[in-house]
Design an enzyme around this catalytic site. Structure first.
Site, PDB file in Angstrom:
ATOM      1  N   MET A  38      -5.310  -3.347  -4.933  1.00  0.00           N
ATOM      2  CA  MET A  38      -5.316  -3.219  -3.473  1.00  0.00           C
ATOM      3  C   MET A  38      -4.915  -1.810  -3.037  1.00  0.00           C
ATOM      4  O   MET A  38      -4.514  -0.973  -3.844  1.00  0.00           O
ATOM      5  CB  MET A  38      -4.399  -4.258  -2.850  1.00  0.00           C
ATOM      6  CG  MET A  38      -5.043  -5.624  -2.711  1.00  0.00           C
ATOM      7  SD  MET A  38      -3.978  -6.751  -1.785  1.00  0.00           S
ATOM      8  CE  MET A  38      -5.110  -8.093  -1.460  1.00  0.00           C
TER       9      MET A  38
ATOM     10  N   ASP B 297       0.815  -1.224   0.000  1.00  0.00           N
ATOM     11  CA  ASP B 297       0.000   0.000   0.000  1.00  0.00           C
ATOM     12  C   ASP B 297       0.849   1.276   0.000  1.00  0.00           C
ATOM     13  O   ASP B 297       0.355   2.352  -0.348  1.00  0.00           O
ATOM     14  CB  ASP B 297      -0.914   0.030   1.232  1.00  0.00           C
ATOM     15  CG  ASP B 297      -1.937  -1.093   1.235  1.00  0.00           C
ATOM     16  OD1 ASP B 297      -1.971  -1.871   0.258  1.00  0.00           O
ATOM     17  OD2 ASP B 297      -2.700  -1.196   2.217  1.00  0.00           O
TER      18      ASP B 297
HETATM   19  O1  F6P Z   1      -2.080  -3.928   3.700  1.00  0.00           O
HETATM   20  C1  F6P Z   1      -1.747  -4.759   2.644  1.00  0.00           C
HETATM   21  C2  F6P Z   1      -2.991  -5.369   2.025  1.00  0.00           C
HETATM   22  O2  F6P Z   1      -2.583  -6.183   0.945  1.00  0.00           O
HETATM   23  C3  F6P Z   1      -4.046  -4.368   1.591  1.00  0.00           C
HETATM   24  O3  F6P Z   1      -3.748  -3.801   0.339  1.00  0.00           O
HETATM   25  C4  F6P Z   1      -5.285  -5.223   1.589  1.00  0.00           C
HETATM   26  O4  F6P Z   1      -6.435  -4.438   1.820  1.00  0.00           O
HETATM   27  C5  F6P Z   1      -5.047  -6.162   2.739  1.00  0.00           C
HETATM   28  O5  F6P Z   1      -3.660  -6.200   2.966  1.00  0.00           O
HETATM   29  C6  F6P Z   1      -5.554  -7.562   2.504  1.00  0.00           C
HETATM   30  O6  F6P Z   1      -5.390  -8.295   3.667  1.00  0.00           O
HETATM   31  P1  F6P Z   1      -5.624  -9.867   3.758  1.00  0.00           P
HETATM   32  O7  F6P Z   1      -4.400 -10.547   3.232  1.00  0.00           O
HETATM   33  O8  F6P Z   1      -5.861 -10.125   5.190  1.00  0.00           O
HETATM   34  O9  F6P Z   1      -6.810 -10.184   2.890  1.00  0.00           O
END
Ligand code: F6P
Length: 358
Positions: free
Chosen positions: A183, A141
């Site tokens: 993302m 991010d």
């Molecule tokens: O913070 C990194 C990230 O990849 C975000 O872009 C996304 O919203 C989140 O983590 C997804 O998390 P998880 O792997 O728990 O679905």
């Protein structure tokens, strides 16, 4: 006496973590004759008895590791020590157990690789000990405060850009509007950068307030100029800045804003729109050269800080060099896309619609 430092990766994985672990252990060994211990699955490893950790012998750390995605130590984004999720659904403060786990390792310092949330939690956990702690920022991010770059972001942009490159010809062949959701939990860094690099017609991010009618108008306008297809990139959090408000059964910001957007654009423009949600594909690749370089530079600086007796700091990248800043100036804040910044100005200058102009 030989010192021993620990390293753990915490939060969502991203490309470049293995290169970071390697850089830390090599610098500790070659620079100072120190041993490095890798703690398994972030703070989770500290709950095991004996603690789930392994010595990182330099003989295991050849360059192959720097090329590999993921983190061979494992990680977690569900391990808040102060509100640890228990099997019965309750939350429990398990910070004392984790601190005890750290004591068992007899460390002289700890390096934590994490995003803003993880660094805040680790800082709080280590605050109750005398163990020096240094943070290394990572997150696709790219929203960690006080650093222009976090490990993993460069790779994520490359993947999102490649996705746009691949969507363009199929969209053009079928006269479709192709929507790519990328993302970025709270920030639009990936969307705006990939939108520019991948030649998007429209880029929607949470930092710029956008309206659906303006997005649809741009699709119509493109069609009037002879274009039968369009490329749209939308950040997963872009629903936060959608003006006009969801109506009826619409639930903007639901599982897939990309799907919602494609559906509405089809209705409003008559063009067939299709959505692709890129998801975790953005996290799981071989790191780009830039992420490997960042990993190396951050890893080296983090060990050097411990060697200099420093603690409670984060390494970062600013103005073409490695810096370090107090962690208190990082935690609790995030670095979103500057709506007046260079990337937004560049996007506008290229004619990319951000959904906010008539
Ligand atoms: O913070 C990194 C990230 O990849 C975000 O872009 C996304 O919203 C989140 O983590 C997804 O998390 P998880 O792997 O728990 O679905």
């Amino acid at each position: 006496m030989t010192k021993c430092i620990g390293i753990l990766t915490s939060g969502g994985d991203c490309a470049g973590l293995n290169a970071t672990i390697r850089a830390v252990a090599l610098r500790a060994h070659h620079g100072y004759g120190w041993k490095t211990v890798g703690i398994s699955h972030g703070t989770h490893g500290l709950l095991h008895r004996p603690v789930a950790a392994e010595p990182l012998d330099p003989s295991r750390l050849d360059a192959v590791l720097a090329r590999q995605g993921g983190t061979f130590l494992g990680t977690t984004n569900r391990g808040n020590p102060f509100a640890f999720p228990m099997a019965d659904g309750s939350k429990k403060d398990r910070s004392a157990e984790m601190v005890e786990g750290l004591r068992e390792l007899h460390l002289d310092g700890l390096i934590g690789v994490g995003g803003d949330g993880s660094l805040e939690i680790l800082r709080r956990l280590l605050g109750g000990t005398h163990l020096p702690f240094i943070g290394i920022p990572k997150t696709i991010d790219n929203d960690v405060f006080n650093t222009e770059r976090a490990i993993g972001y460069s790779t994520a942009i490359a993947i999102a850009t490649e996705a746009l490159d691949r969507l363009q010809p199929t969209g053009a062949s079928h006269d479709r509007v192709m929507v790519l959701e990328v993302m970025g939990r709270d920030a639009g860094h990936i969307a705006i950068a990939a939108g520019i690099a991948g030649g998007a017609d429209i880029a929607l991010i949470p930092e710029v307030e956008w309206r659906l009618d303006r997005v649809a108008a741009r699709v119509d306008q493109l069609r009037r100029t002879g274009r039968t297809s369009a490329l749209v990139v939308v950040a997963e959090a872009a629903g936060d800045s959608h003006r006009g408000g969801p109506k009826g059964g619409e639930r903007l910001g639901d599982a897939s804003i990309g799907g919602w957007l494609a559906h509405r654009l089809t209705e409003m423009t008559g063009s067939e729109a299709r959505a692709t949600v890129l998801g975790h594909v953005q996290r799981g690749a071989q790191p780009t050269a830039e992420d490997r370089l960042l990993a190396a530079a951050f890893g080296v600086r983090a060990v050097d800080l411990l060697a200099a007796g420093k603690a409670d700091r984060m390494v970062g990248w600013w103005n073409r060099t490695v810096i370090d800043v107090p962690l208190e100036k990082v935690v609790g804040r995030s670095r979103t896309v500057d709506p007046q910044g260079a990337l937004i100005r560049t996007a506008r200058a290229l004619g990319i619609c951000l959904g906010d102009e008539g």
